[in-house]
Design a protein around this motif. Structure first.
Motif, PDB file in Angstrom:
ATOM      1  N   ALA A 215      10.805   3.932   7.897  1.00  0.00           N
ATOM      2  CA  ALA A 215       9.703   3.569   8.784  1.00  0.00           C
ATOM      3  C   ALA A 215      10.220   3.123  10.143  1.00  0.00           C
ATOM      4  O   ALA A 215       9.603   3.400  11.182  1.00  0.00           O
ATOM      5  N   ALA A 216      11.380   2.450  10.150  1.00  0.00           N
ATOM      6  CA  ALA A 216      11.954   1.995  11.419  1.00  0.00           C
ATOM      7  C   ALA A 216      12.438   3.162  12.269  1.00  0.00           C
ATOM      8  O   ALA A 216      12.540   3.050  13.501  1.00  0.00           O
ATOM      9  N   GLN A 217      12.750   4.282  11.629  1.00  0.00           N
ATOM     10  CA  GLN A 217      13.204   5.459  12.366  1.00  0.00           C
ATOM     11  C   GLN A 217      12.074   6.128  13.141  1.00  0.00           C
ATOM     12  O   GLN A 217      12.314   6.859  14.100  1.00  0.00           O
ATOM     13  N   GLY A 218      10.852   5.908  12.715  1.00  0.00           N
ATOM     14  CA  GLY A 218       9.714   6.509  13.402  1.00  0.00           C
ATOM     15  C   GLY A 218       9.089   5.533  14.376  1.00  0.00           C
ATOM     16  O   GLY A 218       9.384   4.332  14.382  1.00  0.00           O
ATOM     17  N   GLY A 219       8.226   6.053  15.235  1.00  0.00           N
ATOM     18  CA  GLY A 219       7.492   5.186  16.139  1.00  0.00           C
ATOM     19  C   GLY A 219       8.255   4.732  17.364  1.00  0.00           C
ATOM     20  O   GLY A 219       7.835   3.816  18.060  1.00  0.00           O
ATOM     21  N   PHE A 220       9.434   5.363  17.622  1.00  0.00           N
ATOM     22  CA  PHE A 220      10.202   5.076  18.842  1.00  0.00           C
ATOM     23  C   PHE A 220      10.566   3.592  18.959  1.00  0.00           C
ATOM     24  O   PHE A 220      10.486   2.999  20.036  1.00  0.00           O
ATOM     25  N   THR A 221      10.991   2.991  17.837  1.00  0.00           N
ATOM     26  CA  THR A 221      11.330   1.568  17.863  1.00  0.00           C
ATOM     27  C   THR A 221      12.580   1.285  18.693  1.00  0.00           C
ATOM     28  O   THR A 221      12.843   0.128  19.041  1.00  0.00           O
ATOM     29  N   ASN A 222      13.348   2.346  19.019  1.00  0.00           N
ATOM     30  CA  ASN A 222      14.545   2.155  19.850  1.00  0.00           C
ATOM     31  C   ASN A 222      14.290   2.450  21.325  1.00  0.00           C
ATOM     32  O   ASN A 222      15.234   2.551  22.115  1.00  0.00           O
TER      33      ASN A 222
ATOM     34  N   LYS B  69      14.005  -0.843   0.276  1.00  0.00           N
ATOM     35  CA  LYS B  69      14.807  -0.837   1.496  1.00  0.00           C
ATOM     36  C   LYS B  69      14.802   0.529   2.178  1.00  0.00           C
ATOM     37  O   LYS B  69      14.763   0.605   3.413  1.00  0.00           O
ATOM     38  N   GLU B  70      14.865   1.588   1.389  1.00  0.00           N
ATOM     39  CA  GLU B  70      14.918   2.924   1.985  1.00  0.00           C
ATOM     40  C   GLU B  70      13.640   3.239   2.759  1.00  0.00           C
ATOM     41  O   GLU B  70      13.697   3.824   3.854  1.00  0.00           O
ATOM     42  N   ASN B  71      12.520   2.845   2.231  1.00  0.00           N
ATOM     43  CA  ASN B  71      11.254   3.094   2.912  1.00  0.00           C
ATOM     44  C   ASN B  71      11.133   2.283   4.197  1.00  0.00           C
ATOM     45  O   ASN B  71      10.573   2.750   5.189  1.00  0.00           O
ATOM     46  N   MET B  72      11.656   1.062   4.159  1.00  0.00           N
ATOM     47  CA  MET B  72      11.642   0.236   5.361  1.00  0.00           C
ATOM     48  C   MET B  72      12.472   0.884   6.462  1.00  0.00           C
ATOM     49  O   MET B  72      12.052   0.962   7.623  1.00  0.00           O
TER      50      MET B  72
ATOM     51  N   SER C  16       0.839  -1.202   0.000  1.00  0.00           N
ATOM     52  CA  SER C  16       0.000   0.000   0.000  1.00  0.00           C
ATOM     53  C   SER C  16       0.874   1.252   0.000  1.00  0.00           C
ATOM     54  O   SER C  16       2.047   1.220   0.405  1.00  0.00           O
ATOM     55  N   HIS C  17       0.292   2.374  -0.417  1.00  0.00           N
ATOM     56  CA  HIS C  17       1.032   3.642  -0.431  1.00  0.00           C
ATOM     57  C   HIS C  17       1.474   4.036   0.974  1.00  0.00           C
ATOM     58  O   HIS C  17       2.554   4.616   1.153  1.00  0.00           O
ATOM     59  N   GLU C  18       0.646   3.704   1.958  1.00  0.00           N
ATOM     60  CA  GLU C  18       0.963   4.085   3.343  1.00  0.00           C
ATOM     61  C   GLU C  18       2.231   3.401   3.845  1.00  0.00           C
ATOM     62  O   GLU C  18       2.987   3.984   4.617  1.00  0.00           O
ATOM     63  N   PHE C  19       2.475   2.165   3.420  1.00  0.00           N
ATOM     64  CA  PHE C  19       3.704   1.463   3.815  1.00  0.00           C
ATOM     65  C   PHE C  19       4.785   1.630   2.750  1.00  0.00           C
ATOM     66  O   PHE C  19       5.911   2.025   3.054  1.00  0.00           O
ATOM     67  N   SER C  20       4.472   1.252   1.524  1.00  0.00           N
ATOM     68  CA  SER C  20       5.421   1.292   0.402  1.00  0.00           C
ATOM     69  C   SER C  20       6.721   0.546   0.722  1.00  0.00           C
ATOM     70  O   SER C  20       7.809   0.982   0.362  1.00  0.00           O
ATOM     71  N   PHE C  21       6.591  -0.601   1.396  1.00  0.00           N
ATOM     72  CA  PHE C  21       7.773  -1.423   1.696  1.00  0.00           C
ATOM     73  C   PHE C  21       8.158  -2.291   0.506  1.00  0.00           C
ATOM     74  O   PHE C  21       9.332  -2.643   0.350  1.00  0.00           O
ATOM     75  N   ILE C  22       7.167  -2.684  -0.282  1.00  0.00           N
ATOM     76  CA  ILE C  22       7.419  -3.562  -1.425  1.00  0.00           C
ATOM     77  C   ILE C  22       6.594  -3.077  -2.616  1.00  0.00           C
ATOM     78  O   ILE C  22       5.659  -2.290  -2.460  1.00  0.00           O
ATOM     79  N   GLU C  23       6.956  -3.559  -3.789  1.00  0.00           N
ATOM     80  CA  GLU C  23       6.135  -3.356  -4.984  1.00  0.00           C
ATOM     81  C   GLU C  23       6.035  -4.673  -5.718  1.00  0.00           C
ATOM     82  O   GLU C  23       7.047  -5.314  -6.013  1.00  0.00           O
ATOM     83  N   MET C  24       4.809  -5.100  -5.985  1.00  0.00           N
ATOM     84  CA  MET C  24       4.599  -6.336  -6.716  1.00  0.00           C
ATOM     85  C   MET C  24       5.006  -6.158  -8.173  1.00  0.00           C
ATOM     86  O   MET C  24       4.816  -5.093  -8.765  1.00  0.00           O
TER      87      MET C  24
END
Length: 462
Positions: free
Chosen positions: A358-365, A352-355, A260-268
């Motif tokens: 996304a990991a930089q947000g949401g306080f994953t650390n 990969k860049e979008n992934m 989905s556009h909201e994630f954009s982690f992959i493209e089929m």
């Protein structure tokens, strides 16, 4: 007249013929039926129950019938009800009374039990091979993404940073268990029921072990009632297939979200996507959605089998004819889904860049920040509370944890030093999780190596 019609004075009603017949779906077992009949004939001849000459003629003619079927020269008849009677009717039409001797010491009850076991053994091997191929594609994706960081989730909320390789390997473990379940199911399917007769065996001195060995069974059923009325193996396989579809469906759900556009982690890949009839911009993950949807029909088939069998008295009942369409449909559905799913995975593009973003947000650390304080001597529960307040501060000030100044850090705890920035960077958060099974590169590489060794150790067929 039907082959069983001796005690009947009237022909079966045409509508009953259609209702009673199973040839439209059990015809797929023609090869297994003929192989089983050839082995039975050979055994009858060796045991002196019929003459060796008759046994050889029956085997020779059955082989010719098999060849004709595969060439498309045989048309099955509804009036003959099922694959067993169709083959026998053709046999008798070709060699007369000799063909009538084939059914000596045998019932359609144990014959169909034999056929479906043989058929499902073949399909278990086919599906197992498909899963192995899927595993190999997933391993390639994992090896290509050992350093690809993305957020891991719980409750579909960002939780901690992991790698895409680690995420993929989670599904590898699921499919590994699926392979093991199929192998275990095969053991209980690999038991030969022929010789059980209608329910009480036979007075003929059959050599059941000879037939079992010739047909590749590990053993024989040990109770004639159970031999003809057992469908546990079909229900067990339906359960195994349902779990496979559940795993494919979970994976599909993530792929749908990620594309989905909201994630954009992959493209089929275009070859595994479809468009909209009205919206020209759309690229829909229909393959993944169909796999997700088809899990429901496989679940339904499992419930159908359980329901058919739940109150049947021993031994055989006509209700059990309903087992085939359900298990055949589950087999067909899984065999349709796995290969197209495998190719979809092999061709999808990883963003990969979008992934990483996304990991930089949401306080994953945040957990690593708490662990930093623990390593400095603060009890974990106190550290947890401190970092909770820190996260709230960051939310209110629109900052990530790593964007705080050292002065801001010290407002929460005076023991925080300059080294904190290194300790909570995403790469360090991932690389420090080195425990077996963790997302650190060396741990994932070990997991990949273990699975490769396991796949290499598998026999080509069960």
């Amino acid at each position: 007249m039907k082959l069983w019609g001796g005690r009947f004075q009237k022909n079966t009603d045409r509508s009953v013929d259609d209702f009673n017949s199973s040839i439209r779906f059990d015809c797929r077992m023609y090869k297994q039926d003929i192989r089983g009949s050839m082995a039975h004939a050979r055994m009858l001849g060796k045991c002196g129950i019929i003459s060796e000459a008759d046994a050889k003629l029956i085997q020779k003619t059955l082989a010719e019938i098999l060849d004709d079927i595969e060439k498309g020269l045989v048309e099955f008849e509804v009036d003959a009800e099922d694959i067993h009677m169709n083959v026998e009717k053709i046999l008798i039409s070709r060699i007369g009374d000799v063909g009538k001797r084939l059914h000596t010491g045998r019932s359609r009850n144990d014959q169909v039990a034999l056929d479906i076991r043989m058929y499902l053994k073949d399909e278990i091997n086919n599906i197992r091979d498909m899963l192995i191929s899927l595993e190999k594609v997933l391993l390639e994706k994992a090896e290509d993404n050992l350093d690809t960081i993305l957020p891991g989730y719980t409750h579909l909320q960002k939780a901690q940073p992991i790698t895409f390789a680690h995420h993929i390997m989670a599904y590898c473990q699921m499919f590994k268990r699926d392979i093991e379940r199929l192998e275990d199911c095969f053991k209980r399917t690999n038991v030969m029921p022929l010789g059980s007769g209608a329910l009480a065996g036979t007075t003929y001195p059959l050599d059941r072990y000879m037939v079992a060995e010739e047909l590749g069974f590990a053993g024989i059923t040990e109770n004639s009632l159970d031999g003809v009325s057992d469908r546990d193996f079909a229900i067990e396989l339906a359960s195994c297939l349902s779990i496979i579809m559940m795993h494919l469906s979970r994976f599909s759900e993530e792929l749908i979200l990620w594309s989905s556009h909201e994630f954009s982690f992959i493209e089929m890949d275009d070859a595994y996507s479809t468009g909209s009839s009205i919206m020209p911009q759309k690229k829909n993950p229909d393959v993944a959605e169909l796999v997700r949807g088809k899990s429901g029909r496989v679940y339904g088939n499992l419930m159908a089998l359980l329901t058919v069998m739940k109150s049947l008295p021993l031994a055989y009942n006509k209700d059990m004819q309903e087992d085939k369409e359900a298990i055949f449909d589950s087999v067909d559905t899984v065999k349709m889904c796995i290969p197209v799913f495998t190719r979809m995975i092999a061709t999808m593009k990883i963003r990969k860049e979008n992934m990483y973003k996304a990991a930089q947000g949401g306080f994953t650390n945040a957990t690593d920040m708490a662990d930093y304080l623990v390593k400095k001597g603060i009890p974990f529960r106190d550290a947890h509370a401190i970092i909770g307040k820190m996260v709230l501060y960051c939310i209110n000030n629109n900052k990530a944890i790593e964007e705080l100044s050292l002065e801001e850090f010290k407002n929460f705890s005076g023991i925080i030093e300059e080294d904190v920035y290194n300790e909570i960077c995403l790469e360090k958060c991932v690389s420090e999780r080195k425990l077996p099974g963790g997302p650190a590169k060396e741990s994932v590489m070990k997991s990949i190596s273990n699975l490769k060794e396991h796949l290499a150790s598998l026999k080509q067929s069960l």
